[in-house]
Design an enzyme around this catalytic site. Structure first.
Site, PDB file in Angstrom:
ATOM      1  N   CYS A 127       0.822  -1.005   0.144  1.00  0.00           N
ATOM      2  CA  CYS A 127       0.006   0.070  -0.025  1.00  0.00           C
ATOM      3  C   CYS A 127       0.954   1.288   0.075  1.00  0.00           C
ATOM      4  CB  CYS A 127      -0.865   0.015   1.357  1.00  0.00           C
ATOM      5  SG  CYS A 127      -1.995   1.537   1.451  1.00  0.00           S
ATOM      6  N   CYS A 131      -0.467   3.980   2.313  1.00  0.00           N
ATOM      7  CA  CYS A 131      -0.256   3.896   3.773  1.00  0.00           C
ATOM      8  C   CYS A 131       1.332   4.171   3.807  1.00  0.00           C
ATOM      9  CB  CYS A 131      -0.432   2.294   4.113  1.00  0.00           C
ATOM     10  SG  CYS A 131      -2.155   1.960   3.075  1.00  0.00           S
ATOM     11  N   ASP A 132       2.047   3.456   3.384  1.00  0.00           N
ATOM     12  CA  ASP A 132       3.359   3.136   3.697  1.00  0.00           C
ATOM     13  C   ASP A 132       4.654   4.138   3.044  1.00  0.00           C
ATOM     14  OD1 ASP A 132       2.741   1.474   5.332  1.00  0.00           O
ATOM     15  OD2 ASP A 132       3.125  -0.238   3.987  1.00  0.00           O
TER      16      ASP A 132
HETATM   17  C1  LIG Z   1      -0.035  -4.000   4.655  1.00  0.00           C
HETATM   18  C2  LIG Z   1      -1.258  -2.916   4.618  1.00  0.00           C
HETATM   19  C3  LIG Z   1      -1.093  -1.692   4.749  1.00  0.00           C
HETATM   20  C4  LIG Z   1      -2.495  -0.720   5.051  1.00  0.00           C
HETATM   21  N1  LIG Z   1      -2.190   0.435   5.609  1.00  0.00           N
HETATM   22  C5  LIG Z   1      -2.931   1.217   5.713  1.00  0.00           C
HETATM   23  C6  LIG Z   1      -2.997   2.593   6.190  1.00  0.00           C
HETATM   24  O1  LIG Z   1      -2.074   2.923   6.487  1.00  0.00           O
HETATM   25  N2  LIG Z   1      -4.102   3.408   6.265  1.00  0.00           N
HETATM   26  C7  LIG Z   1      -5.365   2.961   5.535  1.00  0.00           C
HETATM   27  O2  LIG Z   1      -6.364   3.924   5.600  1.00  0.00           O
HETATM   28  N3  LIG Z   1      -5.507   1.730   4.915  1.00  0.00           N
HETATM   29  C8  LIG Z   1      -4.405   0.886   5.020  1.00  0.00           C
HETATM   30  N4  LIG Z   1      -4.515  -0.437   4.357  1.00  0.00           N
HETATM   31  C9  LIG Z   1      -5.725  -0.596   3.883  1.00  0.00           C
HETATM   32  C10 LIG Z   1      -6.801  -1.157   4.962  1.00  0.00           C
HETATM   33  O3  LIG Z   1      -6.189  -2.036   5.823  1.00  0.00           O
HETATM   34  C11 LIG Z   1      -8.006  -1.631   4.501  1.00  0.00           C
HETATM   35  O4  LIG Z   1      -8.804  -0.822   3.490  1.00  0.00           O
HETATM   36  C12 LIG Z   1      -8.942  -1.929   5.749  1.00  0.00           C
HETATM   37  O5  LIG Z   1      -8.689  -2.785   6.730  1.00  0.00           O
HETATM   38  C13 LIG Z   1     -10.318  -2.652   5.056  1.00  0.00           C
HETATM   39  O6  LIG Z   1     -11.195  -2.932   6.020  1.00  0.00           O
HETATM   40  P1  LIG Z   1     -12.256  -4.030   6.030  1.00  0.00           P
HETATM   41  O7  LIG Z   1     -12.994  -4.053   7.335  1.00  0.00           O
HETATM   42  O8  LIG Z   1     -13.248  -3.869   4.755  1.00  0.00           O
HETATM   43  O9  LIG Z   1     -11.506  -5.334   5.628  1.00  0.00           O
HETATM   44  P2  LIG Z   1     -10.526  -6.238   6.455  1.00  0.00           P
HETATM   45  O10 LIG Z   1      -9.519  -5.465   7.348  1.00  0.00           O
HETATM   46  O11 LIG Z   1      -9.866  -7.100   5.456  1.00  0.00           O
HETATM   47  O12 LIG Z   1     -11.222  -7.215   7.582  1.00  0.00           O
HETATM   48  C14 LIG Z   1     -12.197  -8.241   7.096  1.00  0.00           C
HETATM   49  C15 LIG Z   1     -12.057  -9.255   8.291  1.00  0.00           C
HETATM   50  O13 LIG Z   1     -12.969 -10.298   7.938  1.00  0.00           O
HETATM   51  C16 LIG Z   1     -12.623 -11.423   8.256  1.00  0.00           C
HETATM   52  N5  LIG Z   1     -13.443 -12.589   7.668  1.00  0.00           N
HETATM   53  C17 LIG Z   1     -12.963 -12.724   6.252  1.00  0.00           C
HETATM   54  N6  LIG Z   1     -13.679 -14.041   6.080  1.00  0.00           N
HETATM   55  C18 LIG Z   1     -14.339 -14.259   7.414  1.00  0.00           C
HETATM   56  C19 LIG Z   1     -15.234 -15.476   7.590  1.00  0.00           C
HETATM   57  N7  LIG Z   1     -15.530 -16.324   6.669  1.00  0.00           N
HETATM   58  N8  LIG Z   1     -15.672 -15.576   8.836  1.00  0.00           N
HETATM   59  C20 LIG Z   1     -15.269 -14.455   9.819  1.00  0.00           C
HETATM   60  N9  LIG Z   1     -14.540 -13.667   9.429  1.00  0.00           N
HETATM   61  C21 LIG Z   1     -13.925 -13.415   8.271  1.00  0.00           C
HETATM   62  C22 LIG Z   1     -11.114 -11.483   8.172  1.00  0.00           C
HETATM   63  O14 LIG Z   1     -10.505 -12.160   9.032  1.00  0.00           O
HETATM   64  C23 LIG Z   1     -10.758  -9.797   8.513  1.00  0.00           C
HETATM   65  O15 LIG Z   1     -10.363  -9.735   9.736  1.00  0.00           O
HETATM   66  C24 LIG Z   1      -3.321  -1.239   4.436  1.00  0.00           C
HETATM   67  C25 LIG Z   1      -3.420  -2.593   3.958  1.00  0.00           C
HETATM   68  C26 LIG Z   1      -2.511  -3.383   3.943  1.00  0.00           C
HETATM   69  C27 LIG Z   1      -2.633  -4.842   3.318  1.00  0.00           C
END
Ligand SMILES: Cc1cc2nc3c(=O)[nH]c(=O)nc-3n(C[C@H](O)[C@H](O)[C@H](O)COP(=O)(O)OP(=O)(O)OC[C@H]3O[C@@H](n4cnc5c(N)ncnc54)[C@H](O)[C@@H]3O)c2cc1C
Length: 314
Positions: free
Chosen positions: A134, A137-138
Site C-alpha cells: 500500500c 499507507c507506507d
Molecule cells: C499492508 C497494508 C497496509 C495498510 N495500511 C493502511 C493505512 O496506513 N491506512 C489505511 O487507511 N489503510 C491501510 N490499508 C488498507 C486497510 O487495511 C483496509 O482498507 C481495511 O482494513 C479494510 O477494512 P475491511 O473491514 O473492509 O476489511 P479487512 O480489514 O480485510 O477485515 C476483514 C475481516 O473479515 C474477516 N473474515 C473474512 N472472512 C471471514 C469469515 N468467513 N468468517 C469470519 N470472519 C471473516 C477477516 O479475518 C478480517 O478480519 C493497508 C492494507 C495493507 C494490506
C-alpha cells in the site's frame, strides 16, 4: 446465550467494527463474527497515519483495539468464529459457523480483500520491514530510499508515480516487456526522471535480516538471476507489490451479486441485491480501499440495516 440477533456482521476489520458501533449504539442486538484476530488488515498494519484522529501512537493494533472497545462499550458482541455458510434469502438469515448456527434479521458482509502476494522466499518474513502492499499507507516510510514496484497494470504504475514523491528512485519490475496501463499513465511514467522500467523481469527472493536489504531478480528472456542490494548508506530499500487483490467472498458466491473478480455489487448505500443484506468495506465494489472508506461503509450499512428492520419488522 442468544443465537438470534438483529444484525450479524461477518468480519471484524474497520468496516465490521464501525458497523458494530453504529448498530449497537442504535440499540440493535449485534453480533460480530471473526475468523481470525480482530481488526482485519488494519490490525497488521504498522502505522495508520492517514485515519483522522489517529494521532497518538497510531499503530494498526492500537487503532483497531480502540475500535473493538468502542463497539463493545455499546453492547456489540464479538466472537472468534469462522463463518462457513450463509442462507440469506427470507426474513430470517442463517449464518453457519464452526460453533453452529446463528440467525439474524439482517447481515452485513465485511470480509475484506487481501492483496495478492508473491509466493517466494523472504516475502512473508519481510512484510512491513521493507515490503509493502500500500503506497498511500507506507510511501512516506521510504523517503530518500530506492524503491522497487512489482506490477505493470494501472494501479502499479499510478502507485509508482505516487512513490516518486518520497523515493530517490522507483524501479518498476514487470514480467512483460511493456507496462499494461492507460497510455497517459505510461507516458507519465516514461517521462518521470525518477522512474525506470525493468521489463521481462520478476522478483524471485527478498533478502534481509529483520529488514529488507536486497532483492533477487530474474530476467525472463535470458533466464539470468541477479541480486540488487540496498545502497550501503541506506541499509534498506522498498519493495511494493501491486499485483491485484483477492476479495474474501467465496462464501457468498451464488448468494449475492458479484463482479467477475469477486467483489460484491452495491453502491454507496451498501445494499446488495438481497433484501436485508448489506456489504461494507474492501469486499464491496469501490475505487479506494482504505480504513477511512471502510468505516464509512460500515456506518452506512448499519444505518441502512436499522431502517430495514424498522420498516420490515416493527
Ligand atoms: C499492508 C497494508 C497496509 C495498510 N495500511 C493502511 C493505512 O496506513 N491506512 C489505511 O487507511 N489503510 C491501510 N490499508 C488498507 C486497510 O487495511 C483496509 O482498507 C481495511 O482494513 C479494510 O477494512 P475491511 O473491514 O473492509 O476489511 P479487512 O480489514 O480485510 O477485515 C476483514 C475481516 O473479515 C474477516 N473474515 C473474512 N472472512 C471471514 C469469515 N468467513 N468468517 C469470519 N470472519 C471473516 C477477516 O479475518 C478480517 O478480519 C493497508 C492494507 C495493507 C494490506
Amino acid at each position: 446465550m442468544s443465537r438470534h440477533y438483529d444484525v450479524i456482521i461477518i468480519g471484524s476489520g474497520p468496516a465490521g467494527l464501525s458497523a458494530a458501533l453504529y448498530a449497537s449504539r442504535a440499540k440493535l442486538s449485534t453480533l460480530v463474527l471473526e475468523k481470525s484476530k480482530n481488526g482485519g488488515q488494519a490490525a497488521i498494519t504498522h502505522l495508520i497515519e492517514n485515519y483522522p484522529g489517529a494521532v497518538e501512537d497510531p499503530t494498526g493494533p492500537r487503532v483497531t483495539a480502540r475500535m473493538v472497545e468502542q463497539a463493545k462499550s455499546f453492547g456489540a458482541e464479538i466472537k472468534q468464529d469462522e463463518v462457513l455458510n450463509v442462507e440469506l434469502e427470507g426474513d430470517e438469515k442463517v449464518v453457519t459457523c464452526v460453533s453452529g448456527d446463528y440467525t439474524a434479521k439482517t447481515v452485513i458482509i465485511a470480509t475484506g480483500a487481501s492483496p495478492r502476494k508473491l509466493d517466494a522466499p523472504g516475502i512473508k518474513e519481510l512484510e512491513s520491514k521493507g515490503i509493502s502492499y500500500c503506497a498511500t499507507c507506507d510511501g512516506d516510510f521510504f523517503e530518500g530510499l530506492d524503491v522497487y514496484v512489482v506490477g505493470g497494470a494501472n494501479s502499479a504504475v499510478e502507485e509508482a508515480l505516487f512513490l516518486t514523491k518520497f523515493a530517490r528512485k522507483v524501479t518498476i519490475v514487470y514480467r512483460r516487456e511493456n507496462v499494461r496501463c492507460e497510455k497517459v499513465t505510461a507516458e507519465k511514467a516514461k517521462n518521470n526522471p525518477k522512474i525506470e522500467i525493468l521489463g521481462n523481469t520478476v522478483v524471485t527472493e527478498a533478502i534481509g535480516d529483520g529488514i529488507l536489504e536486497a532483492i533477487r531478480l530474474k530476467n525472463l528472456i535470458t533466464g539470468e538471476e541477479y541480486v540488487i542490494e540496498a545502497d550501503e548508506e541506506d541499509g534498506t530499500m522498498g519493495l511494493f507489490f501491486f499485483i491485484g487483490y483477492i476479495p474474501q467472498t467465496k462464501l457468498f458466491e451464488g448468494k449475492v451479486e458479484m463482479t467477475e473478480d469477486g467483489y460484491i455489487k452495491a453502491g454507496e448505500d451498501t445494499r446488495t441485491n438481497v433484501d436485508g443484506v448489506f456489504v461494507a468495506g474492501d469486499c464491496r465494489v469501490k475505487d479506494i480501499r482504505q480504513v477511512v472508506t471502510a468505516v464509512s461503509d460500515g456506518a452506512v450499512a448499519a444505518i441502512r440495516a436499522e431502517k430495514y428492520i424498522a420498516e420490515k419488522f416493527e
